[in-house]
Design a protein around this motif. Structure first.
Motif, PDB file in Angstrom:
ATOM      1  N   GLU A 108      42.829  48.511  30.629  1.00 58.64           N
ATOM      2  CA  GLU A 108      42.544  48.708  32.059  1.00 58.64           C
ATOM      3  C   GLU A 108      44.284  48.988  32.310  1.00 58.64           C
ATOM      4  N   ILE A 109      45.036  48.207  31.536  1.00 62.43           N
ATOM      5  CA  ILE A 109      46.603  48.413  31.684  1.00 62.43           C
ATOM      6  C   ILE A 109      46.919  49.725  31.227  1.00 62.43           C
ATOM      7  N   GLU A 120      50.943  46.319  25.939  1.00 64.31           N
ATOM      8  CA  GLU A 120      49.662  45.666  26.537  1.00 64.31           C
ATOM      9  C   GLU A 120      49.298  44.378  25.856  1.00 64.31           C
ATOM     10  N   ALA A 121      49.678  44.324  24.477  1.00 59.63           N
ATOM     11  CA  ALA A 121      49.398  43.143  23.943  1.00 59.63           C
ATOM     12  C   ALA A 121      50.216  41.927  24.309  1.00 59.63           C
ATOM     13  N   THR A 122      51.403  42.158  24.640  1.00 58.99           N
ATOM     14  CA  THR A 122      52.145  40.951  25.260  1.00 58.99           C
ATOM     15  C   THR A 122      51.612  40.690  26.358  1.00 58.99           C
ATOM     16  N   ALA A 123      51.221  41.573  27.292  1.00 57.56           N
ATOM     17  CA  ALA A 123      50.660  41.360  28.451  1.00 57.56           C
ATOM     18  C   ALA A 123      49.199  40.357  28.553  1.00 57.56           C
ATOM     19  N   VAL A 124      48.589  41.058  27.726  1.00 62.03           N
ATOM     20  CA  VAL A 124      47.191  40.346  27.831  1.00 62.03           C
ATOM     21  C   VAL A 124      47.259  39.093  26.806  1.00 62.03           C
ATOM     22  N   GLY A 125      47.923  39.039  25.817  1.00 64.29           N
ATOM     23  CA  GLY A 125      48.200  37.957  24.945  1.00 64.29           C
ATOM     24  C   GLY A 125      48.871  36.759  25.688  1.00 64.29           C
ATOM     25  N   GLY A 126      49.805  37.018  26.609  1.00 66.71           N
ATOM     26  CA  GLY A 126      50.614  35.996  27.414  1.00 66.71           C
ATOM     27  C   GLY A 126      49.703  35.697  28.462  1.00 66.71           C
ATOM     28  N   ALA A 127      49.579  36.408  29.617  1.00 73.39           N
ATOM     29  CA  ALA A 127      48.968  36.010  30.902  1.00 73.39           C
ATOM     30  C   ALA A 127      47.715  35.649  30.738  1.00 73.39           C
ATOM     31  N   GLY A 128      46.849  36.242  29.681  1.00 69.80           N
ATOM     32  CA  GLY A 128      45.622  36.061  29.472  1.00 69.80           C
ATOM     33  C   GLY A 128      45.102  34.756  29.116  1.00 69.80           C
ATOM     34  N   GLY A 135      51.391  45.661  33.656  1.00 69.24           N
ATOM     35  CA  GLY A 135      50.275  44.914  32.709  1.00 69.24           C
ATOM     36  C   GLY A 135      50.327  43.211  32.925  1.00 69.24           C
ATOM     37  N   HIS A 136      51.604  42.691  33.041  1.00 69.21           N
ATOM     38  CA  HIS A 136      51.646  41.125  33.256  1.00 69.21           C
ATOM     39  C   HIS A 136      50.619  40.984  34.506  1.00 69.21           C
ATOM     40  N   CYS A 137      50.882  41.758  35.777  1.00 70.43           N
ATOM     41  CA  CYS A 137      50.101  41.487  36.930  1.00 70.43           C
ATOM     42  C   CYS A 137      48.589  41.705  36.662  1.00 70.43           C
ATOM     43  N   ILE A 138      48.350  42.729  35.989  1.00 68.51           N
ATOM     44  CA  ILE A 138      46.688  43.029  35.595  1.00 68.51           C
ATOM     45  C   ILE A 138      46.225  41.714  34.676  1.00 68.51           C
ATOM     46  N   ALA A 139      46.961  41.209  33.726  1.00 67.71           N
ATOM     47  CA  ALA A 139      46.283  40.196  32.904  1.00 67.71           C
ATOM     48  C   ALA A 139      46.226  38.923  33.442  1.00 67.71           C
ATOM     49  N   LYS A 140      46.909  38.892  34.713  1.00 67.52           N
ATOM     50  CA  LYS A 140      47.064  37.532  35.205  1.00 67.52           C
ATOM     51  C   LYS A 140      45.869  37.638  36.334  1.00 67.52           C
ATOM     52  N   GLY A 141      45.468  38.690  36.660  1.00 69.22           N
ATOM     53  CA  GLY A 141      44.221  38.854  37.504  1.00 69.22           C
ATOM     54  C   GLY A 141      44.551  39.391  38.886  1.00 69.22           C
ATOM     55  N   THR A 142      45.708  39.959  39.184  1.00 69.08           N
ATOM     56  CA  THR A 142      45.978  40.714  40.223  1.00 69.08           C
ATOM     57  C   THR A 142      45.065  42.019  40.500  1.00 69.08           C
ATOM     58  N   ASP A 143      44.524  42.029  41.558  1.00 67.04           N
ATOM     59  CA  ASP A 143      43.379  43.084  41.686  1.00 67.04           C
ATOM     60  C   ASP A 143      43.862  44.550  41.611  1.00 67.04           C
ATOM     61  N   GLU A 154      31.016  52.487  20.955  1.00 64.43           N
ATOM     62  CA  GLU A 154      30.930  51.802  22.062  1.00 64.43           C
ATOM     63  C   GLU A 154      32.353  51.645  22.449  1.00 64.43           C
ATOM     64  N   ILE A 155      33.534  51.680  21.619  1.00 63.53           N
ATOM     65  CA  ILE A 155      34.747  51.687  22.160  1.00 63.53           C
ATOM     66  C   ILE A 155      34.945  53.011  23.171  1.00 63.53           C
ATOM     67  N   ARG A 156      34.465  54.223  22.819  1.00 63.52           N
ATOM     68  CA  ARG A 156      34.960  55.204  23.577  1.00 63.52           C
ATOM     69  C   ARG A 156      34.301  55.196  24.925  1.00 63.52           C
ATOM     70  N   GLN A 157      32.976  54.610  24.892  1.00 64.10           N
ATOM     71  CA  GLN A 157      32.286  54.414  26.082  1.00 64.10           C
ATOM     72  C   GLN A 157      32.676  53.384  27.093  1.00 64.10           C
ATOM     73  N   LEU A 158      33.587  52.209  26.478  1.00 69.95           N
ATOM     74  CA  LEU A 158      34.068  51.520  27.270  1.00 69.95           C
ATOM     75  C   LEU A 158      35.378  52.060  28.021  1.00 69.95           C
ATOM     76  N   GLU A 159      36.260  52.740  27.024  1.00 75.16           N
ATOM     77  CA  GLU A 159      37.274  53.702  27.426  1.00 75.16           C
ATOM     78  C   GLU A 159      37.007  54.390  28.695  1.00 75.16           C
ATOM     79  N   MET A 160      35.738  55.258  28.592  1.00 72.49           N
ATOM     80  CA  MET A 160      35.152  56.163  29.611  1.00 72.49           C
ATOM     81  C   MET A 160      35.015  55.307  30.934  1.00 72.49           C
ATOM     82  N   THR A 161      34.233  54.204  30.574  1.00 72.00           N
ATOM     83  CA  THR A 161      33.707  53.580  31.844  1.00 72.00           C
ATOM     84  C   THR A 161      35.094  52.908  32.648  1.00 72.00           C
ATOM     85  N   VAL A 162      36.092  52.608  31.979  1.00 78.83           N
ATOM     86  CA  VAL A 162      37.221  51.912  32.712  1.00 78.83           C
ATOM     87  C   VAL A 162      38.093  53.053  33.529  1.00 78.83           C
ATOM     88  N   ARG A 163      38.288  54.347  32.747  1.00 81.61           N
ATOM     89  CA  ARG A 163      38.578  55.377  33.171  1.00 81.61           C
ATOM     90  C   ARG A 163      38.148  55.710  34.623  1.00 81.61           C
TER      91      ARG A 163
END
Length: 332
Positions: A25-26, A53-61, A77-85, A292-301
């Motif tokens: 998502e980030i 992305e790893a520092t954002a999600v691994g931190g705020a997540g 990335g920080h905002c998305i990882a913390k849950g901002t819409d 499955e990973i590529r499907q996940l990526e396409m879904t997010v896009r």
């Protein structure tokens, strides 16, 4: 007992896939706003965190919703990882009234108090004392809240960094300073800016535990921040974490990237991309597969593309809106 073990493993796999989705998502958010900028639909500048992305999600997540983050100009990335819409973030960058700051703050000033996002800041190093102040609030009010403060390596040369660390140390504040060392402070390499091997060593000067980690290993970032958060929540005081990472893009949109080689960029992007590393790990563990990973990526896009199309139809702030949120409306 066997069923409990299976349930635990399933929960772990779901959590890992959620982490991967959040990182995508980030990444896709950043790629999308770059496209909007390049097409002339987004004004001003921006500081992309692609590759971090790893520092954002691994931190705020790792935080509770009631915990706080303080971010920097490289903040999406920080905002998305913390849950901002995410939709509200798109709206903010596109200057819509439905944005997080009603379209008047832009990229560097996204805030969302509802999820503990105290806001981003365009002033280098300004987040350090803000985080210390928020942590002092939690300490004085007796809550179990902690504060995670993101900053770049260049910010550690600001006076605010040293002042904040000293206060956090002597008052044993529940704050974690997470330094995203992406190797460059604007256009100068970290080797040219400091005369120490590890930025985390600066914590020792103030009696603060300092740790340097691989910032592109999201599992390691998560474990390290979780440990620091537990310590802070229990009254053990602050921690300084240096996470080694790399930004794939320039400092900002005006950066021509003439100060680093193509070979260096390619090395980080091809062998040390945090998303690719996590995907390979999950495939090796049998959690998922390439399809499955590529499907996940396409879904997010698709989800994010649909958001942008919807946001473009939103109203823009009016002239009258210029006068709101300027002064406090509370009368004492």
């Amino acid at each position: 007992m066997e069923q409990k073990k299976i349930d635990t493993e399933q929960a772990s796999e779901i959590a890992s896939l959620n982490v991967l989705k959040k990182m995508w998502e980030i990444r896709i958010f950043e790629e999308t706003i770059q496209e909007l900028f390049d097409s002339g639909e987004l004004y001003g500048t921006m500081h992309l965190c692609i590759g971090q992305e790893a520092t954002a999600v691994g931190g705020a997540g790792t935080l509770k919703k009631s915990d706080w983050i303080v971010s920097t100009h490289r903040n999406h990335g920080h905002c998305i990882a913390k849950g901002t819409d995410i939709r509200a973030m798109f709206a903010e960058l596109l200057g819509k009234k439905t944005g997080t700051n009603e379209g008047k703050g832009g990229s560097m000033h996204i805030a969302d108090l509802a999820v503990g996002n105290l806001g981003s800041n365009g002033i280098v190093g300004a987040g350090f004392p803000i985080a210390a102040g928020a942590a002092m609030t939690a300490q004085m009010q007796g809550t179990d809240q902690v504060v995670l403060c993101y900053a770049g390596d260049g910010a550690t040369n600001e006076g605010s960094f040293h002042e904040a660390l000293n206060l956090a140390s002597i008052w044993q504040l529940p704050v974690i300073y997470l330094i995203e060392n992406n190797q460059y402070g604007m256009s100068s390499s970290i080797e040219q800016m400091v005369n120490i091997d590890k930025l985390s060593a600066r914590g020792e000067s103030y009696g603060i535990e300092g740790i340097t980690i691989d910032g592109n290993d999201v599992d390691l970032v998560t474990k390290t921040v979780e440990k620091a958060v537990s310590k802070a929540r229990a009254g053990g005081g602050p921690t300084l974490i240096e996470a080694l990472t790399y930004r794939h893009k320039g400092h900002s949109k005006s950066d021509k990237l003439i100060y680093r080689s193509e070979e260096e960029c390619r090395e980080w992007q091809e062998t040390n991309d945090p998303i690719i590393r996590l995907e390979k790990k999950l495939i090796q563990q049998g959690v998922t597969n390439e399809v499955e990973i590529r499907q996940l990526e396409m879904t997010v896009r698709k989800e994010l593309n649909d958001m942008v199309a919807s946001v473009k139809l939103d109203n823009e702030p009016t002239v009258e809106d210029l006068w709101t949120h300027v002064y406090s409306e509370d009368v004492v």
